[in-house]
Every structure is written in C-alpha cells, then in structure tokens.
Design a protein around this motif. Structure first.
Motif, short mmCIF file in Angstrom:
data_model
loop_
_atom_site.label_atom_id
_atom_site.label_comp_id
_atom_site.label_asym_id
_atom_site.label_seq_id
_atom_site.Cartn_x
_atom_site.Cartn_y
_atom_site.Cartn_z
N ILE A 28 -8.10 5.43 5.62
CA ILE A 28 -6.98 5.68 6.52
C ILE A 28 -7.56 6.64 7.57
N GLN A 63 -0.25 11.83 -0.10
CA GLN A 63 -0.56 10.42 -0.43
C GLN A 63 0.10 9.99 -1.75
N PHE A 95 -6.49 1.93 -7.72
CA PHE A 95 -5.08 2.03 -7.30
C PHE A 95 -4.60 0.88 -6.42
N ASN A 114 -0.54 1.26 -6.42
CA ASN A 114 0.11 0.88 -5.17
C ASN A 114 1.16 -0.21 -5.34
N GLU A 158 -2.01 4.52 8.76
CA GLU A 158 -2.05 3.62 7.59
C GLU A 158 -1.37 2.28 7.91
N ASN A 165 -2.42 -3.13 1.27
CA ASN A 165 -1.01 -2.93 0.92
C ASN A 165 -0.13 -4.06 1.46
N TYR A 189 7.01 3.12 2.58
CA TYR A 189 5.87 3.51 1.73
C TYR A 189 4.84 4.35 2.51
N VAL A 258 -5.24 10.49 -2.50
CA VAL A 258 -6.51 10.41 -1.76
C VAL A 258 -6.65 11.48 -0.68
N GLY A 283 -11.71 7.95 -6.59
CA GLY A 283 -10.64 8.30 -5.65
C GLY A 283 -9.88 9.55 -6.02
O1 DON Z 1 -1.71 3.19 -0.25
C1 DON Z 1 -2.72 3.88 -0.10
O2 DON Z 1 -3.84 3.41 -0.18
C2 DON Z 1 -2.54 5.36 0.15
N1 DON Z 1 -1.41 5.59 1.00
C3 DON Z 1 -2.34 6.13 -1.12
C4 DON Z 1 -3.48 5.97 -2.10
C5 DON Z 1 -3.70 7.13 -3.00
O3 DON Z 1 -3.42 8.26 -2.71
C6 DON Z 1 -4.42 6.83 -4.27
N2 DON Z 1 -4.68 8.06 -4.99
N3 DON Z 1 -5.59 8.51 -5.53
#
Ligand code: DON
Length: 304
Positions: A28, A63, A95, A114, A158, A165, A189, A258, A283
């Motif tokens: 991101i 996040q 994730f 996610n 993002e 996603n 989200y 993250v 991560g």
């Molecule tokens: O959806 C994503 O990829 C990020 N907004 C959040 C991912 C995240 O924080 C995973 N954690 N360790």
C-alpha cells in the motif's frame, strides 16, 4: 509485582540496539512513507496504571488491528447468525489468501483474515446507518478518545492498489456471501484499515477485552460473551500463518497489522501494544514480536 517500567525500558533499549531485518510494508504505497526507526511500547493494567517507552504517542496506521473492532460491532448486532457467514478456525495461511475460499464455498476461515473481515464489513454496511461514521464513533468510545480519525490518503492509496481485496470480494460475491456492491464494502474496509491510533489509544481501546467487556470508564462497552469469544479468535487467528508461533512464543490473545502494530492482552490483567513498522516475512512487526515474547517471559505472564 514485576517492575513493568523497568522491564519495558530494558526490552526497548536492547531491541533498539539489535539489527532490524524486517521490512516496512509498501504494497500500500502510502504505508511505505512511515519512519521505520519508530518503536514504542505501551502497557496499561486493569487497575488503571500505565507504563510507556519510546514512540507511544505517534499515530500510525492500525490496518488489520481494525478487524477486531469491526468483528466486535458485527457480533454485537448479528449474534451467532454471524458464524453462518464466517467460520472461527485458524487459516494457517497468509492474510490475503484466496484459495481457501474457493475450496470452502465462500465461507472465510475466520473474521481476522482479509476475506473474513470483508464479510464482516459487508454485515456492517448492511446494518449501520452511516457505516464509516458509526464505526469511527464505536472505536472512539472504546478508546475514550474523540481525536481518533481515518487517514484518507491511506484509504485512497489502498483503493487504488488493493487488487487482491477486489479479487476476494468478487469471489465472495460469486458465492453469494456479500450482500452489498463490492465497491461499497471495500470503501468501508479500506477506511477501517486506514484508522490511525497511537500505542496509548490502542491499548486503551483493547481495555474492554481484558476487562470482561468493561471499558476504562467502567462502562459495559462489550458483553462478557463478546470479549470471551473475540479473545479466543485473536488467540487462534490473530497472526495468520504465525498464530501458532505467537501463542508459542508470547502466549496471549492479540492482533497485528501491516502498519507494524501489535496489541496483546492478558485477561484480568493488562493490555500491551508494541509498534515498530518493519515486518517479518509473515507480515508481523519484527521487533514487536520479540518485544512481546521478552515481556511475557520476563514477567511470567502468558495465559499458559
Ligand atoms: O487488506 C490489507 O491488505 C490491509 N489493509 C490490511 C492487512 C493487514 O494489516 C494484515 N496484517 N498483518
């Protein structure tokens, strides 16, 4: 009682002196701008004492930690109906993984990966009048702090790059496990993930999970049952394919993001937040994981 201040000071200075082999997340793009040297640890116990060292007052992108808050809100409104659309089993996978969804008919393994969080976001988009505003108020209420806000640049960054996603949301839609348009659900989200909080605000907002649902001002913010169930999900699913390792090394329910934040808690005792942006290959914050391992070992305070 252990000398918490001395212990976190020691952990902070020892880890600061080591080589940090982690890497700041930049998939991101906005997240890649953060200063990788930042490092803070904040602890508050249920008697109201708090201890801090380092960069505990700098807001950072929470996040995936936001998934705990959306889960709490959706579980409050849907009750056990929620578990028909999302399971509570560890995934053992990264994730942002898609393939489990395909094999399991569009039911995500748990609400903290996610895919599961996108289903939870869909529930909130369906039930809340003003989803983004109502969610923000909920988090502010948990933390007892009205200054908490979204970072709109991070949300937009993002939105432009969150291809996986979009893929997940479309796959959920194809399995009929997304009621609202993909764009609406992901807009919510991406905003929830863009919330910025300090280590202190995060510790305060998780207080209710360590205190049978009661927030710091003794208000019943969550039910006892919500706190119990969500702590169990954090323990088994809070760190994706490193959940086993976190239980093994640290031994507390917790959640990472993250942005480099990790919050963990010992029910009836304390909440601890560590923030250091460089991440390990799975991560999770490279220094944060070590800080919490050293903390529970030195204070002999894991749940096991
Ligand atoms: O959806 C994503 O990829 C990020 N907004 C959040 C991912 C995240 O924080 C995973 N954690 N360790």
């Amino acid at each position: 009682m252990p000398n918490f201040q001395q212990i976190i000071n020691r952990i902070h200075s020892d880890l600061k002196a080591t080589k940090n082999t982690g890497e700041v997340a930049d998939y991101i793009p906005e997240l890649g701008k953060v200063d990788g040297e930042k490092f803070g640890i904040y602890l508050n116990n249920i008697h109201g004492d708090n201890y801090e060292v380092g960069d505990t007052q700098v807001p950072f992108s929470i996040q995936s930690i936001s998934k705990v808050f959306t889960l709490a809100m959706a579980f409050a409104s849907q009750g056990n109906e929620l578990w028909k659309r999302v399971d509570v089993e560890p995934s053992g996978n990264p994730f942002n993984y898609l393939s489990l969804l395909e094999n399991e008919e569009g039911i995500p393994r748990n609400p903290l990966i996610n895919s599961g969080a996108i289903v939870v976001a869909d529930c909130l988009v369906s039930t809340l009048k003003n989803p983004k505003e109502d969610f923000l108020q909920f988090v502010r209420g948990l933390a007892g702090d009205d200054s908490i806000s979204y970072n709109l640049e991070v949300a937009e960054s993002e939105r432009k790059t969150g291809f996986r996603n979009y893929a997940i949301a479309n796959l959920l839609k194809s399995f009929d496990n997304l009621a609202n348009p993909v764009e609406d659900v992901l807009d919510f989200y991406f905003h929830q993930c863009s919330l910025e909080m300090t280590c202190e605000q995060l510790s305060n907002s998780f207080f209710a999970f360590a205190n049978h649902g009661k927030c710091m001002k003794n208000k019943q913010c969550l039910t006892e049952k919500q706190a119990k169930r969500i702590n169990a999900i954090m323990l088994t699913c809070g760190f994706y394919d490193e959940a086993g390792e976190f239980a093994f090394e640290v031994g507390l329910p917790g959640k990472s993001g993250v942005g480099g934040g990790i919050v963990a808690l010992l029910p009836n005792h304390y909440v601890i937040t560590a923030w250091s942006p460089p991440l390990n290959p799975k991560g999770n914050s490279y220094l944060g994981m070590q800080a919490l391992e050293q903390f529970t070992t030195e204070t002999k305070s894991s749940i096991f």
